[in-house]
Structure formats: structure tokens, C-alpha cells
Design a protein around this motif. Structure first.
Motif, PDB file in Angstrom:
ATOM      1  N   VAL A 121       0.831  -1.206   0.000  1.00  0.00           N
ATOM      2  CA  VAL A 121       0.000   0.000   0.000  1.00  0.00           C
ATOM      3  C   VAL A 121       0.865   1.255   0.000  1.00  0.00           C
ATOM      4  O   VAL A 121       0.481   2.293  -0.544  1.00  0.00           O
ATOM      5  N   THR A 122       2.046   1.161   0.603  1.00  0.00           N
ATOM      6  CA  THR A 122       2.941   2.321   0.609  1.00  0.00           C
ATOM      7  C   THR A 122       3.455   2.625  -0.790  1.00  0.00           C
ATOM      8  O   THR A 122       3.552   3.790  -1.200  1.00  0.00           O
TER       9      THR A 122
ATOM     10  N   ASN B 199      -8.310   9.103  -3.543  1.00  0.00           N
ATOM     11  CA  ASN B 199      -8.822   8.375  -2.376  1.00  0.00           C
ATOM     12  C   ASN B 199      -7.778   7.426  -1.789  1.00  0.00           C
ATOM     13  O   ASN B 199      -8.129   6.411  -1.173  1.00  0.00           O
ATOM     14  N   ALA B 200      -6.506   7.753  -1.973  1.00  0.00           N
ATOM     15  CA  ALA B 200      -5.442   6.853  -1.526  1.00  0.00           C
ATOM     16  C   ALA B 200      -5.495   6.627  -0.018  1.00  0.00           C
ATOM     17  O   ALA B 200      -5.337   5.494   0.456  1.00  0.00           O
ATOM     18  N   ASP B 201      -5.721   7.689   0.734  1.00  0.00           N
ATOM     19  CA  ASP B 201      -5.738   7.545   2.194  1.00  0.00           C
ATOM     20  C   ASP B 201      -6.841   6.600   2.643  1.00  0.00           C
ATOM     21  O   ASP B 201      -6.631   5.759   3.538  1.00  0.00           O
ATOM     22  N   GLN B 202      -8.013   6.748   2.034  1.00  0.00           N
ATOM     23  CA  GLN B 202      -9.120   5.865   2.401  1.00  0.00           C
ATOM     24  C   GLN B 202      -8.819   4.420   2.014  1.00  0.00           C
ATOM     25  O   GLN B 202      -9.120   3.480   2.770  1.00  0.00           O
TER      26      GLN B 202
ATOM     27  N   ILE C 236      -7.546  -1.185   3.415  1.00  0.00           N
ATOM     28  CA  ILE C 236      -6.678  -2.317   3.062  1.00  0.00           C
ATOM     29  C   ILE C 236      -5.860  -2.741   4.280  1.00  0.00           C
ATOM     30  O   ILE C 236      -5.708  -3.939   4.553  1.00  0.00           O
ATOM     31  N   SER C 237      -5.357  -1.769   5.031  1.00  0.00           N
ATOM     32  CA  SER C 237      -4.561  -2.083   6.215  1.00  0.00           C
ATOM     33  C   SER C 237      -5.420  -2.750   7.281  1.00  0.00           C
ATOM     34  O   SER C 237      -4.998  -3.735   7.910  1.00  0.00           O
ATOM     35  N   ILE C 238      -6.615  -2.219   7.490  1.00  0.00           N
ATOM     36  CA  ILE C 238      -7.529  -2.841   8.458  1.00  0.00           C
ATOM     37  C   ILE C 238      -7.876  -4.260   8.003  1.00  0.00           C
ATOM     38  O   ILE C 238      -7.900  -5.202   8.802  1.00  0.00           O
ATOM     39  N   GLY C 239      -8.130  -4.415   6.703  1.00  0.00           N
ATOM     40  CA  GLY C 239      -8.421  -5.750   6.180  1.00  0.00           C
ATOM     41  C   GLY C 239      -7.266  -6.713   6.404  1.00  0.00           C
ATOM     42  O   GLY C 239      -7.482  -7.895   6.723  1.00  0.00           O
ATOM     43  N   ALA C 240      -6.033  -6.227   6.267  1.00  0.00           N
ATOM     44  CA  ALA C 240      -4.864  -7.079   6.486  1.00  0.00           C
ATOM     45  C   ALA C 240      -4.794  -7.549   7.933  1.00  0.00           C
ATOM     46  O   ALA C 240      -4.464  -8.710   8.211  1.00  0.00           O
ATOM     47  N   THR C 241      -5.108  -6.651   8.870  1.00  0.00           N
ATOM     48  CA  THR C 241      -5.071  -7.058  10.284  1.00  0.00           C
ATOM     49  C   THR C 241      -6.204  -8.029  10.612  1.00  0.00           C
ATOM     50  O   THR C 241      -6.034  -8.896  11.477  1.00  0.00           O
TER      51      THR C 241
END
Length: 517
Positions: A20-21, A28-31, A36-41
Motif C-alpha cells: 500500500v505504501t 482516495n489513496a488515504d481511504q 486495506i490495512s484494516i483488512g490485512a489485520t
């Protein structure tokens, strides 16, 4: 041998962070990065559940092994890529998955430098996972020290108050402890009779671990010195009195989600190290064993419990109060470790099991407490207890779950904190009755500072001045459904372990018995 599940669990957060980085772009990159990060966790949490439930308690031992010889291409290094879980580490992997998901979900409001924030948060989760599953001493050390980098960045950039001061203080304390650990590892490495850095024996791979090789070996340095260097490193990270002063500053100035990770799992890395290394390595060494200092450990534990409780009572900042309470509660972990007694015949496996359970329960309880402080602060914009009061009328859900965290912390029956503390007390009392009696006073102190805070903040009268203005108070809102997802994720284990403790204690007992050999 390569099972693969542990490697995926450890490195999935880091892989997603890098993806993602590098590739998330656009308006809408921040969203996109947030979800995506929450989904990964969430996926990582599911993997941690698979690790926990997939551990076969009827077989025991080390399972789900990932092993590569000479992962660093230096023949003389004798280090290998060795991951695996046993009864001691599998519940801590589950704890990391729960808290990692809760921390990411609790960060959905982050607006400042979102890309970097989730990069460091996910790298932090990978580092903590790595500590709990690494069975090679060098690999363990690398993960143990790597977490300093993301933690420093998260506190220094997204913290409040004096973030750079607190972040630097955290790094200096823990880096100094890491230096002691590195010297201890080198002392083991240069010992002629120790030809591996594997922390446990794995017969199916033909690996004889360090504990067996150190027993009766002529070590390159006195066993007492090596033990002391490991102990200092873990005492700083736990933290114990008198090397605890970095913790309140780091907690107070860290963002909410980072406080959840810091209190929930980073401190537990030290408790895990005490059980896996200080207890596991030094039971049969020449000239010195852990039994020789168990009495001193019980005294330090009792001091930490009572001192931490007394200092906590004096706090007026909610986050600082919970931070100091962690010093007191980590003293219970050390007290449980001291249940190893002055000889093998006196060792109380129940006390050691209680220490392991205290790590698990404190992670969920304190994580929930910090999450509720964060939700309160988002609405009131203050953590100063004398300025708050009567919030339950406006925020009943936040008040209820804050109360659950408080009752769990003070050891109310039917909640997980009670089970852990009673196991520590019952297991250690037969070995060190005086130290246990003194430490038990910490429960009284915990009831005092917890009920005082909850009563003043949520159920007391709202102060006229200074305090919240009528405009701020009238516009207060309760937690929404997004806020409640991580709250429920952390509250559920508090009730489950409190009502059905064997779901975790049976597995911890397998791990403790294996460490005791």
C-alpha cells in the motif's frame, strides 16, 4: 520442514504495508490505505486464530515448524530460520492478532500522514508476531529490537504532549536493555559446547536446543552474569521497578492505537522472554540456576506491585493512570515467575501458569482501557480527571465498557483478571508467602484507583469550573458501530477467559511443563 502458516502470519502485515505504501495512489489513496490495512489485520487475526485452534494439545511440543538452515549465508553463525509454536507461544500469537486488529480498527480516524502511519503500525505487528514464534535466538533478538523503529516513529510523529521526548526515552531505555541481551547472546554463542542458537530441542529435526547444551557446559562467562544480562533486558521492557520510568511517558504521549499495542503485547514480549530464556535456559547450569535468585525476584515483584499501585493513585491523567497500573500488574507476572522457587522440588507450575495467563489477560484488559480512554478523549478533548464527570449520561456504551475494563483490572470474579491473579497468588504463596502477601495488597490499591477514576469520570457530578463547558457537554456523542467493533473484540476474551479459563490455561500449562522439562 516448512509448514508455512507461521511465516504467512508473521510477514503478511509487513507485505501489505509495503504494497500500500508503494502502490496506493490517487485522490482516495488515504481511504484505500485505511481499509486495506484494516483488512490485512483482520486476515492476520484469522490466521492467529488458526494457529491457536490448530495447535494439537494432545501431541504437545513444538508444532507448525518453518525451518531453513543457514538463512544468513555465514557458516560460522550457526543461526537458522526457525519458527514454531508451543503451548506458551500459541495464546500470545492469538493475543497479538486480536490487539493488532483492534489497533488498526481504532485508527480509522487518523488523518495525518495516513500512509506512513499504517506502514509503521503493520511493521510493528510483524515484529511482535516474530518475537513470539522465533525459536532461534538471533532471530528472536532481531524481531525483539526491530520493534523499536516503528514504535519510535509512531510515538514521535503521531503522539501528543512531548512525543519526541517520550519516544526517545523509550528507545534509549529499551535499546540499553537490548545491548545487555546482545552481550548475553554472544556469551552463549562463543561457548564451545553450544553449537546452535536454537532455543528449544526439536527431535524430529535433530536439533538439540540451548537449554540442554548449557546444562553442565563450561560457559564462556559465568551463568549468573549471562542470566543477569538477559534479566535486565526483560526487566526494562516489562517494565519492573526501578527501570519503569519510560512507560508512563510513552503511554501518555502515544496515540491511542499505539498505547493499545504497547501495553497489550510489547510488554508481554519481556514476560515471554523471562519464561522462555531466563527460566528455560538456567535450570541446570553450572554454579548458578534461576532458583538461586527466585527469592530476590519475588521481592522485586512485590515492590513493583505495591509501588506501581501507590503511584497510580496519585495520577490525574487517565492514560497516565492506566500506564502506571501496568507497572503494578506486570509485577504479578514477575511474582508468578518467582514461583520457580529455591529448588526444583519447590517449583509451582501453577504460579508460572498464572504469570503466563496474566500476560494474556492484561493485554486484553489494558488494551480495552486505553481504547475507551481514546474514545472519551476524542469527544471531550481532555484526559484530566478533575475536569470530567457525569459522562455516563451522554456516553453510556463507553461508560459500560470502561467499567468492564476497570473491573477486569481490579480482579472482579467472572472476569479474566481475577483468574490470572488468583492463580499467581495460589501458586506463589506456598513458595514465597511473605512476598505474595505484600503483593496481594496491590489488589486493594487497584480497586482504589480504578473505582476512583470511573466514579469521577463517568458517575460523579460534572464540575462547574474548570471542566467541560455546557456546549461541549451537550454535544457529546456515544460510540458508534465502527468504534464498537474493536471494543467488542477486546471485551469478549475478558469474559470468555473469566468464565472458561481452561481454554487458555490448559495450553499455557503444556508450554510451562515443556519449559520446566
Amino acid at each position: 520442514m516448512f509448514d508455512g502458516l507461521l511465516t504467512i502470519t508473521v510477514f503478511l502485515p509487513a507485505a501489505v504495508a509495503l504494497l500500500v505504501t508503494l502502490f496506493a495512489r490517487g485522490e482516495n489513496a488515504d481511504q484505500q490505505i485505511r481499509w486495506i490495512s484494516i483488512g490485512a489485520t483482520v486476515v492476520t487475526f484469522v490466521l492467529s486464530v488458526l494457529v491457536f485452534v490448530g495447535y494439537d494439545q494432545s501431541v504437545g511440543g513444538i508444532q507448525m515448524i518453518d525451518h531453513f538452515e543457514r538463512w544468513i549465508p555465514i557458516d560460522a553463525l550457526r543461526s537458522s530460520y526457525l519458527l514454531g509454536v508451543d503451548g506458551l507461544s500459541a495464546p500470545l500469537v492469538l493475543l497479538t492478532g486480536i490487539l493488532g486488529m483492534a489497533a488498526a480498527l481504532g485508527s480509522w480516524r487518523i488523518k495525518k500522514r495516513v500512509r506512513e502511519y499504517f506502514l509503521w503500525l503493520l511493521l510493528l505487528e510483524t515484529a511482535v508476531f516474530g518475537v513470539f514464534v522465533s525459536l532461534d535466538l538471533l532471530l528472536f533478538f532481531i524481531f525483539f529490537e526491530f520493534e523499536l523503529i516503528p514504535m519510535f516513529m509512531l510515538i514521535a510523529i503521531w503522539g501528543s504532549g512531548r512525543p519526541r521526548y517520550s519516544a526517545m526515552k523509550f528507545v534509549l531505555f529499551t535499546l540499553a536493555g537490548g545491548a545487555f541481551m546482545l552481550v548475553a547472546i554472544l556469551a552463549i554463542y562463543v561457548t564451545p559446547d553450544v553449537n546452535t542458537l536454537a532455543m528449544v530441542s526439536i527431535p524430529e529435526l535433530g536439533i538439540t536446543g540451548i537449554p540442554e547444551l548449557m546444562a553442565g557446559a563450561d560457559l564462556a562467562a559465568p551463568a549468573a552474569l549471562i542470566f543477569g544480562f538477559f534479566f535486565i533486558a526483560f526487566a526494562v521492557k516489562l517494565p519492573l521497578w526501578p527501570v519503569h520510568s519510560w512507560l508512563p511517558d510513552a503511554h501518555t504521549d502515544a496515540p491511542t492505537a499505539v498505547s493499545v499495542m504497547l501495553a497489550g503485547v510489547l510488554l508481554k514480549m519481556a514476560g515471554y522472554g523471562l519464561l522462555r530464556i531466563n527460566l528455560g535456559f538456567f535450570q541446570e547450569t553450572q554454579g548458578f540456576t534461576i532458583h538461586d535468585v527466585a527469592g530476590a525476584m519475588s521481592i522485586v515483584a512485590a515492590i513493583s506491585v505495591v509501588y506501581g499501585g501507590i503511584i497510580t493513585i496519585r495520577q490525574t491523567d487517565m492514560k497516565r493512570l492506566i500506564a502506571y497500573s501496568s507497572v503494578s500488574h506486570m509485577g504479578f507476572v514477575m511474582l508468578g515467575v518467582a514461583a520457580v522457587g529455591s529448588s526444583a522440588a519447590e517449583t509451582s507450575a501453577g504460579g508460572l501458569n498464572g504469570a503466563a495467563l496474566q500476560m494474556f489477560t492484561h493485554g486484553t484488559i489494558t488494551g480495552l482501557a486505553f481504547l475507551m480512554v481514546g474514545l472519551s478523549y476524542d469527544r471531550t478533548h481532555t484526559r484530566h480527571i478533575p475536569h470530567l464527570g457525569g459522562l455516563w449520561k451522554k456516553m453510556p456504551l463507553i461508560a459500560i465498557f470502561f467499567l468492564i475494563a476497570g473491573f477486569g483490572s481490579l480482579g472482579l470474579p467472572a472476569l479474566s483478571g481475577f483468574v490470572a491473579e488468583i492463580m499467581v497468588f495460589l501458586g506463589t504463596f506456598s513458595v514465597w508467602p511473605w512476598a505474595t502477601g505484600v503483593a496481594a495488597f496491590g489488589v486493594v490499591l487497584a480497586a482504589g484507583y480504578t473505582l476512583w477514576m470511573v466514579q469521577r469520570v463517568f458517575f460523579g457530578e460534572r464540575p462547574a469550573s474548570p471542566g467541560l463547558s455546557d456546549e461541549v457537554y451537550d454535544n457529546l456523542t456515544d460510540a458508534n458501530w465502527v468504534d464498537m467493533i474493536p471494543v467488542i473484540a477486546l471485551a469478549a476474551p475478558i469474559f470468555i477467559v473469566g468464565i472458561w479459563p481452561s481454554v487458555v490455561t490448559d495450553m499455557f500449562d503444556l508450554g510451562i511443563q515443556a519449559v520446566l522439562r
